[in-house]
Design a protein around this motif. Sequence first.
Motif, mmCIF file in Angstrom:
data_model
loop_
_atom_site.group_PDB
_atom_site.id
_atom_site.type_symbol
_atom_site.label_atom_id
_atom_site.label_comp_id
_atom_site.label_asym_id
_atom_site.label_seq_id
_atom_site.Cartn_x
_atom_site.Cartn_y
_atom_site.Cartn_z
ATOM 1 N N LYS A 111 0.849 -1.189 0.000
ATOM 2 C CA LYS A 111 0.000 0.000 0.000
ATOM 3 C C LYS A 111 0.884 1.238 0.000
ATOM 4 C CE LYS A 111 -3.737 -2.326 2.506
ATOM 5 N NZ LYS A 111 -4.593 -2.327 3.719
ATOM 6 N N VAL A 112 0.587 2.135 -0.928
ATOM 7 C CA VAL A 112 1.387 3.350 -1.102
ATOM 8 C C VAL A 112 0.490 4.561 -0.879
ATOM 9 C CG1 VAL A 112 2.800 4.692 -2.713
ATOM 10 C CG2 VAL A 112 2.887 2.183 -2.756
ATOM 11 N N SER A 113 0.970 5.523 -0.117
ATOM 12 C CA SER A 113 0.205 6.741 0.135
ATOM 13 C C SER A 113 0.115 7.584 -1.127
ATOM 14 C CB SER A 113 0.854 7.555 1.261
ATOM 15 O OG SER A 113 2.167 7.963 0.885
ATOM 16 N N ASP A 114 -0.866 8.491 -1.166
ATOM 17 C CA ASP A 114 -1.074 9.319 -2.354
ATOM 18 C C ASP A 114 0.131 10.195 -2.679
ATOM 19 O OD1 ASP A 114 -3.577 8.229 -2.616
ATOM 20 O OD2 ASP A 114 -4.579 9.840 -1.507
ATOM 21 N N ASP A 115 0.845 10.623 -1.650
ATOM 22 C CA ASP A 115 2.007 11.485 -1.887
ATOM 23 C C ASP A 115 3.299 10.689 -2.149
ATOM 24 O OD1 ASP A 115 2.463 10.444 0.595
ATOM 25 O OD2 ASP A 115 2.466 12.375 1.658
ATOM 26 N N ARG A 116 3.167 9.351 -2.176
ATOM 27 C CA ARG A 116 4.314 8.488 -2.438
ATOM 28 C C ARG A 116 5.451 8.709 -1.449
ATOM 29 N NH1 ARG A 116 7.517 8.469 -6.117
ATOM 30 N NH2 ARG A 116 7.975 6.253 -6.031
ATOM 31 N N LEU A 117 5.109 9.020 -0.225
ATOM 32 C CA LEU A 117 6.121 9.184 0.810
ATOM 33 C C LEU A 117 6.079 8.050 1.830
ATOM 34 C CD1 LEU A 117 5.964 13.036 1.492
ATOM 35 C CD2 LEU A 117 7.627 11.772 0.117
ATOM 36 N N SER A 118 4.969 7.310 1.845
ATOM 37 C CA SER A 118 4.817 6.222 2.809
ATOM 38 C C SER A 118 4.387 4.952 2.086
ATOM 39 C CB SER A 118 3.780 6.585 3.884
ATOM 40 O OG SER A 118 4.159 7.753 4.585
ATOM 41 N N ALA A 119 4.873 3.826 2.576
ATOM 42 C CA ALA A 119 4.510 2.531 2.002
ATOM 43 C C ALA A 119 4.443 1.493 3.105
ATOM 44 C CB ALA A 119 5.517 2.100 0.940
ATOM 45 N N THR A 120 3.476 0.602 2.990
ATOM 46 C CA THR A 120 3.316 -0.505 3.932
ATOM 47 C C THR A 120 3.326 -1.812 3.151
ATOM 48 O OG1 THR A 120 2.004 0.850 5.455
ATOM 49 C CG2 THR A 120 1.847 -1.548 5.686
ATOM 50 N N ILE A 121 4.180 -2.738 3.554
ATOM 51 C CA ILE A 121 4.318 -4.025 2.887
ATOM 52 C C ILE A 121 3.983 -5.124 3.879
ATOM 53 C CG2 ILE A 121 5.887 -5.564 1.641
ATOM 54 C CD1 ILE A 121 7.554 -3.143 0.904
ATOM 55 N N THR A 122 3.115 -6.032 3.478
ATOM 56 C CA THR A 122 2.742 -7.162 4.325
ATOM 57 C C THR A 122 3.210 -8.453 3.663
ATOM 58 O OG1 THR A 122 0.784 -5.965 5.113
ATOM 59 C CG2 THR A 122 0.846 -8.344 5.482
ATOM 60 N N LEU A 123 4.066 -9.170 4.359
ATOM 61 C CA LEU A 123 4.681 -10.387 3.826
ATOM 62 C C LEU A 123 4.254 -11.607 4.624
ATOM 63 C CD1 LEU A 123 8.338 -9.025 3.530
ATOM 64 C CD2 LEU A 123 6.714 -9.266 1.645
ATOM 65 N N GLY A 124 4.402 -12.771 4.004
ATOM 66 C CA GLY A 124 4.255 -14.020 4.739
ATOM 67 C C GLY A 124 5.494 -14.261 5.581
ATOM 68 N N HIS A 125 5.349 -15.039 6.635
ATOM 69 C CA HIS A 125 6.479 -15.299 7.524
ATOM 70 C C HIS A 125 7.584 -16.062 6.781
ATOM 71 C CE1 HIS A 125 4.832 -13.819 11.293
ATOM 72 N NE2 HIS A 125 3.674 -14.371 10.959
ATOM 73 N N ALA A 126 8.798 -15.906 7.273
ATOM 74 C CA ALA A 126 9.940 -16.602 6.688
ATOM 75 C C ALA A 126 9.757 -18.118 6.817
ATOM 76 C CB ALA A 126 11.231 -16.159 7.369
ATOM 77 N N GLN A 127 10.336 -18.836 5.865
ATOM 78 C CA GLN A 127 10.231 -20.290 5.836
ATOM 79 C C GLN A 127 11.628 -20.907 5.795
ATOM 80 O OE1 GLN A 127 7.231 -21.658 2.883
ATOM 81 N NE2 GLN A 127 6.954 -19.477 2.445
ATOM 82 N N LEU A 128 11.697 -22.166 6.198
ATOM 83 C CA LEU A 128 12.958 -22.892 6.200
ATOM 84 C C LEU A 128 13.015 -23.836 5.009
ATOM 85 C CD1 LEU A 128 13.270 -23.793 9.988
ATOM 86 C CD2 LEU A 128 14.566 -22.055 8.755
#
Length: 216
Positions: A111-128
């Motif tokens: 998700k990126v803010s309208d002003d392109r100054l903030s971003a949120t990334i949601t990932l899956g947990h690390a795997q082995l």
Amino acid sequence: MGAWGKRLVVMAVAVVVLAAAVLVASAVHLLPQLRNPFAERTEEHSGPVLLQSIVELSRYEAASGSFQVVVDITTSSVLPSFLVGSDTLFIGVGTENAYVDFARLKGDAVKVSDDRLSATITLGHAQLEPATLDVHESHVYAQQQGLFTRINDFLSGNPNSQQALYELAQKQIEGAAAKSTLVADAERNTRTMLIGLLHSLGFKNVTVNYADNATG
């Protein structure tokens, strides 16, 4: 002024009048806007574009650990151990890697803010990954076998078979890695990498979260 000179003047005036008409029409939106071929163009890196860029990374090998385990396998029967049975001590040495999968991220993972100054990334947990055993470092440390067991191994044509030892050592390394900080280290390293990457693209505030349902 000759006839040819008058014609050139008339043609020049016509070209000027036509150019002025095109500019006026463009200004009032009767024609498409003219583009300056020397003007700079700025492209917006929206959420979907940024998501696609991350997905193309496929996976990030974020952490690796080296492990050593001791495998002790004992087989016995109703007969005395000096006749049937074995006791094997095996040293297993291997590595385990932890990674974060980007290839299956969902559309709302970035998700990126309208002003392109903030971003949120949601990932899956690390795997082995499956553990990799070092066949050069792994070895039988000690072994005792009953007489009949040694004879049977010799007659079977494969007296040095250690497949069961390798498989058990691999499972033990994977179990040790699961109890270690390897997964947490991988998620921390991935967060650091993505924050640095997005900062280089101009984002000021970057948040990286992990969730069980981030991929699908």
